[in-house]
Write a protein that holds these residues in place. Structure first.
Motif, PDB file in Angstrom:
ATOM      1  N   SER A 101      14.929 -49.588  -9.068  1.00  0.00           N
ATOM      2  CA  SER A 101      15.866 -48.902  -8.170  1.00  0.00           C
ATOM      3  C   SER A 101      16.302 -47.578  -8.772  1.00  0.00           C
ATOM      4  O   SER A 101      16.339 -46.554  -8.086  1.00  0.00           O
ATOM      5  N   GLU A 102      16.631 -47.588 -10.058  1.00  0.00           N
ATOM      6  CA  GLU A 102      17.038 -46.351 -10.730  1.00  0.00           C
ATOM      7  C   GLU A 102      15.922 -45.315 -10.692  1.00  0.00           C
ATOM      8  O   GLU A 102      16.169 -44.147 -10.396  1.00  0.00           O
ATOM      9  N   ASP A 103      14.703 -45.739 -11.000  1.00  0.00           N
ATOM     10  CA  ASP A 103      13.559 -44.813 -10.984  1.00  0.00           C
ATOM     11  C   ASP A 103      13.340 -44.223  -9.592  1.00  0.00           C
ATOM     12  O   ASP A 103      13.093 -43.022  -9.447  1.00  0.00           O
ATOM     13  N   LEU A 104      13.423 -45.075  -8.573  1.00  0.00           N
ATOM     14  CA  LEU A 104      13.229 -44.634  -7.194  1.00  0.00           C
ATOM     15  C   LEU A 104      14.288 -43.607  -6.800  1.00  0.00           C
ATOM     16  O   LEU A 104      13.972 -42.553  -6.231  1.00  0.00           O
ATOM     17  N   LEU A 105      15.531 -43.877  -7.134  1.00  0.00           N
ATOM     18  CA  LEU A 105      16.617 -42.960  -6.798  1.00  0.00           C
ATOM     19  C   LEU A 105      16.490 -41.642  -7.559  1.00  0.00           C
ATOM     20  O   LEU A 105      16.634 -40.563  -6.971  1.00  0.00           O
ATOM     21  N   ARG A 106      16.207 -41.721  -8.827  1.00  0.00           N
ATOM     22  CA  ARG A 106      16.089 -40.495  -9.634  1.00  0.00           C
ATOM     23  C   ARG A 106      14.898 -39.648  -9.190  1.00  0.00           C
ATOM     24  O   ARG A 106      14.976 -38.419  -9.172  1.00  0.00           O
ATOM     25  N   ALA A 107      13.787 -40.312  -8.825  1.00  0.00           N
ATOM     26  CA  ALA A 107      12.620 -39.576  -8.343  1.00  0.00           C
ATOM     27  C   ALA A 107      12.940 -38.825  -7.044  1.00  0.00           C
ATOM     28  O   ALA A 107      12.336 -37.790  -6.751  1.00  0.00           O
TER      29      ALA A 107
END
Length: 158
Positions: free
Chosen positions: A9-15
């Protein structure tokens, strides 16, 4: 669907250029588990899971995630907007005219339904087509007294 873990989730949001916040991760997880949910339905799911977001906060999160391309919003006729996490393909939807459930329909390969318009006056760029099929889900079709008469429902003949 497979659940998103915290790191995914963090990776998706940051991307997508967004901060990873607990409300955003909670909404993503709820939609992974319950795709095609309305904002009201998401609010109920989040409260049941112990995540207390105000209505305004929920709408802000949905607007942020949709604007960043993390979520897709669809609005079948007669329905509130529904949200899903599948944004990276050109799939379509089928809606039950009995209970309102929504399912994904993969895009046809080969000779597909009218996906290329004959003309687009004033629109030099055309990106995609949204197709919604209407029918009865298995449960509604099997219900005693279910109405199969399409003449009484103009939307079914469209």
């Amino acid at each position: 669907m497979s659940p998103l873990d915290h790191a995914e989730s963090e990776d998706l949001l940051r991307a997508a250029g967004l901060r990873s916040t607990a409300p955003r991760r909670s909404v993503l997880q709820a939609l992974e588990d319950h795709p095609h949910e309305t904002a009201a339905g998401l609010g109920d799911l989040l409260r049941a899971a112990g995540h207390h977001l105000s209505r305004q906060s929920l709408y802000n999160v949905l607007e942020d995630l949709t604007g960043a391309g993390v979520l897709r919003s669809i609005q079948p006729a007669g329905s509130a907007p529904r949200y899903e996490t599948t944004v990276d393909d050109n799939h379509h939807h089928i809606v039950c005219r009995g209970c309102g459930s929504v399912q994904d329909v993969p895009c046809a390969v080969g000779s597909a339904a009218c996906l290329t318009p004959a003309s687009t006056p004033g629109f030099p760029v055309v990106e995609h087509a949204d197709i919604t099929w209407w029918g009865l889900c298995t449960t509604c079709a099997a219900a005693p007294g279910s109405d199969h008469d399409t003449a009484a429902h103009p939307r079914r003949n469209a």
